[in-house]
Design an enzyme around this catalytic site. Structure first.
Site, PDB file in Angstrom:
ATOM      1  N   LEU A  55       1.350   3.251   6.274  1.00  0.00           N
ATOM      2  CA  LEU A  55       2.767   2.759   6.400  1.00  0.00           C
ATOM      3  C   LEU A  55       3.650   3.457   7.077  1.00  0.00           C
ATOM      4  CD1 LEU A  55       3.210   2.560   2.289  1.00  0.00           C
ATOM      5  CD2 LEU A  55       2.749   0.619   3.839  1.00  0.00           C
ATOM      6  N   ASP A  88      17.260  16.278   2.312  1.00  0.00           N
ATOM      7  CA  ASP A  88      16.881  15.511   3.271  1.00  0.00           C
ATOM      8  C   ASP A  88      17.275  14.134   3.433  1.00  0.00           C
ATOM      9  OD1 ASP A  88      15.993  15.077   5.819  1.00  0.00           O
ATOM     10  OD2 ASP A  88      13.822  14.700   5.440  1.00  0.00           O
ATOM     11  N   MET A 139       6.604  15.586   8.016  1.00  0.00           N
ATOM     12  CA  MET A 139       5.714  16.391   6.916  1.00  0.00           C
ATOM     13  C   MET A 139       4.265  15.829   6.915  1.00  0.00           C
ATOM     14  SD  MET A 139       8.227  17.742   4.067  1.00  0.00           S
ATOM     15  CE  MET A 139       6.863  18.484   3.297  1.00  0.00           C
ATOM     16  N   GLY A 140       4.053  14.478   7.247  1.00  0.00           N
ATOM     17  CA  GLY A 140       2.993  13.976   6.950  1.00  0.00           C
ATOM     18  C   GLY A 140       2.847  12.363   7.517  1.00  0.00           C
ATOM     19  N   ALA A 154       4.746   7.409   9.517  1.00  0.00           N
ATOM     20  CA  ALA A 154       4.485   8.753   9.638  1.00  0.00           C
ATOM     21  C   ALA A 154       5.840   9.727   9.628  1.00  0.00           C
ATOM     22  CB  ALA A 154       3.400   9.205  10.793  1.00  0.00           C
TER      23      ALA A 154
END
Length: 569
Positions: free
Chosen positions: A30, A146, A35-36, A32
């Site tokens: 989906l 955030d 954080m990942g 990036a």
């Protein structure tokens, strides 16, 4: 679960992508983020999930894992209609991961990039939805930290806020480094950008930024290098000249440099309702037609895999896990409901699984039957192991009866082994100190020595107490809970003493409270945390009485994990 793919919402898996994470068969990528990486997967019942796998760099930090698990548990308490609920997670996996409900809609960042600024009614409905989400998030004791257009998804029936609270786990890792904050610069609040102080009001500043971004089609503080944007946020006024006149007062209040001047989520909703000629109700027509049409492709998702997930190929391959209690909306995988029979093992769509009991979780993440040891061979191995163990015990008994063998010799060997182990542990090198200068601690704020960097946070906002906090006229290490177990100790050093790790370890003069009247510029305190961290805090003075907020300034030198953790009963 943010991340905007460049071409289409669903990207095929590549060679570096795992096939299975936590028992979930991954279907597509989906997006990036910092954080990942985020993947599409499905529950056995066919409900789509967005599963984020945390970057390996964060995975190597034990403190990140601890904070990640803590934040995920907090996030599960959020019960808002404008948030994507947390469904499952595993902080102990080779790479921690988190699964939430999949939202079939683009992010606000993607929508504005493709379609430009949104009409006023859409912006008002977006604002009340995000404000209601913040109300639910804050009610769970979480600060988002955030909030940005990439973390607001636009679904057919309203906005959804995602990734709430997870940035706080990253904020604790050594990867952030001294003076570096976690968050997106263009959407940080001034206090977050300058001092790292984060409260509920910080999210309201980000909300004002989001409203301006949606209505203008650009950031209110402009673009450019991160340091330039941060400087404008801290020192300059936003450019609201292109903002619709009806929104300027609301956005200006949200973007107040003073956190106390910002509205609450309830006040934001009330103001938006007053600005609308018709009552604001979320519905299928809340998005403009051009944007609503783009949702169709996100509903045409790849089909779930029809085969069980493969067995792990290597020791580093993600492998199915048995979820811990507390994960999932109403699941308790290791405990049956009170006064009800335990679940029975049945064949599920992903191999053997536990049948749910009165709504209990069905842990489809058990290994497929094809990869489980044959029952008969397992019993045979157990018999061989038991026989071997019995033989060893028998030899030990015989040996103890031989001449020259005695319990005294055995005790001597045990003592030698213990002495060697003790000597080995005592030879472990001391941790390296890390120094943080100029930390401003506001009244009723606290710091945790494990945090890197140790930024002050509001104690009451999180409902917890820390290794060191500042109250009017005193600094104190406080009791952790009502039974009286402490979170550490304080030692006020003499002027002739220079704070060091060895000195703090050897001192036995402890105090619960130290008055600021006892301190002057350069005074040093030893702070000994029950978690095993030791610090030397150097007092650098306090704010003047005329300043609106009262704070003290400290330099901290921290040795993390410098001694065995200590708990009190």
């Amino acid at each position: 679960m943010s991340g905007t793919p460049s071409v289409g919402p669903f990207q095929p898996l590549k060679g570096e992508d795992p096939a299975v994470v936590g028992g979930y068969r991954l279907v597509a990528v989906l997006g990036a983020g910092g954080m990942g990486k985020v993947y599409l997967t499905y529950t056995p019942g066919g409900r789509p999930l967005a599963l984020k796998v945390i970057r390996p760099e964060f995975s190597e930090d034990p403190e990140f894992r601890r904070r990640f698990q803590q934040e995920v548990l907090s996030a599960q308490r959020v019960q808002g209609l404008y948030t994507a609920p947390v469904i499952d997670a595993d902080a102990d996996a080779p790479q921690p991961w988190l699964a939430t409900a999949y939202v079939p809609g683009p992010s606000l960042a993607h929508a504005v990039a493709q379609h430009g600024a949104l009409p006023l009614r859409t912006v008002l409905l977006l604002t009340v939805g995000v404000a209601e989400a913040l109300h639910a998030i804050h009610a769970a004791g979480i600060v988002h930290r955030d909030l940005k257009p990439a973390n607001v998804l636009l679904s057919a029936d309203g906005p959804r806020v995602i990734d709430f609270g997870i940035a706080r786990a990253a904020d604790s890792t050594a990867l952030t480094g001294t003076g570096v904050t976690v968050g997106t610069p263009a959407f940080m609040a001034p206090e977050q950008a300058s001092a790292g102080i984060v409260t509920h009001a910080t999210d309201l500043f980000a909300l004002g930024q989001i409203v301006a971004f949606a209505a203008i089609g650009a950031s209110a503080y402009g673009d450019g290098p991160s340091h330039a944007v941060l400087y404008r946020i801290v020192h300059e006024e936003p450019d609201l000249s292109q903002l619709p006149a009806a929104l300027r007062l609301l956005v200006s209040r949200c973007l107040s440099r003073d956190p106390t001047g910002r509205p609450t989520p309830a006040e934001v909703i009330e103001r938006c309702q007053a600005l609308s000629s018709d009552p604001l109700r979320q519905g299928e027509d809340w998005l403009p037609q051009s944007l609503a049409g783009s949702l169709t492709e996100r509903r045409q998702m790849p089909e779930p895999a029809r085969t069980p997930p493969p067995a792990p190929a290597t020791p580093t391959q993600f492998s199915p896990h048995t979820p811990r209690p507390g994960f999932g909306p109403a699941y308790s995988p290791t405990q049956a409901a009170p006064n009800r029979p335990s679940p029975s093992l049945q064949a599920g769509p992903y191999g053997p699984s536990t049948a749910p009991v009165d709504g209990g979780r069905q842990p489809w993440v058990q290994p497929p039957a094809a990869h489980r040891p044959p029952p008969q061979r397992k019993r045979r191995n157990l018999v061989v192991a038991a026989a071997a163990a019995a033989a060893v015990v028998g030899l030990a008994v015989v040996f103890s009866q031989l001449p020259g063998s005695s319990n005294r010799d055995e005790a001597k060997d045990t003592h030698s082994s213990s002495t060697l182990s003790s000597a080995t542990s005592s030879q472990q090198p001391d941790p390296k100190p890390v120094t943080y200068n100029g930390i401003n601690m506001t009244e009723n704020y606290l710091v945790m020595l494990a945090d890197s960097p140790p930024r002050p946070i509001e104690g009451e906002a999180f409902g917890r107490k820390g290794d060191l906090y500042f109250q009017p006229r005193s600094t104190n290490v406080v009791e952790k809970d009502e039974v009286g177990s402490g979170n550490g100790k304080l030692v006020l050093l003499n002027n002739a003493q220079k704070g060091s790790l060895d000195l703090c370890r050897s001192e036995t003069r402890y105090a619960d409270t130290i008055s600021l009247d006892q301190l002057s510029d350069g005074s040093q305190l030893c702070v000994l945390s029950n978690a095993g961290h030791i610090a030397v805090a150097t007092y650098r003075g306090r704010s003047s009485k005329t300043e609106p907020s009262q704070y003290i300034t400290l330099d901290l030198t921290i040795w993390r994990n410098a001694q065995e953790p200590h708990t009190t009963q």
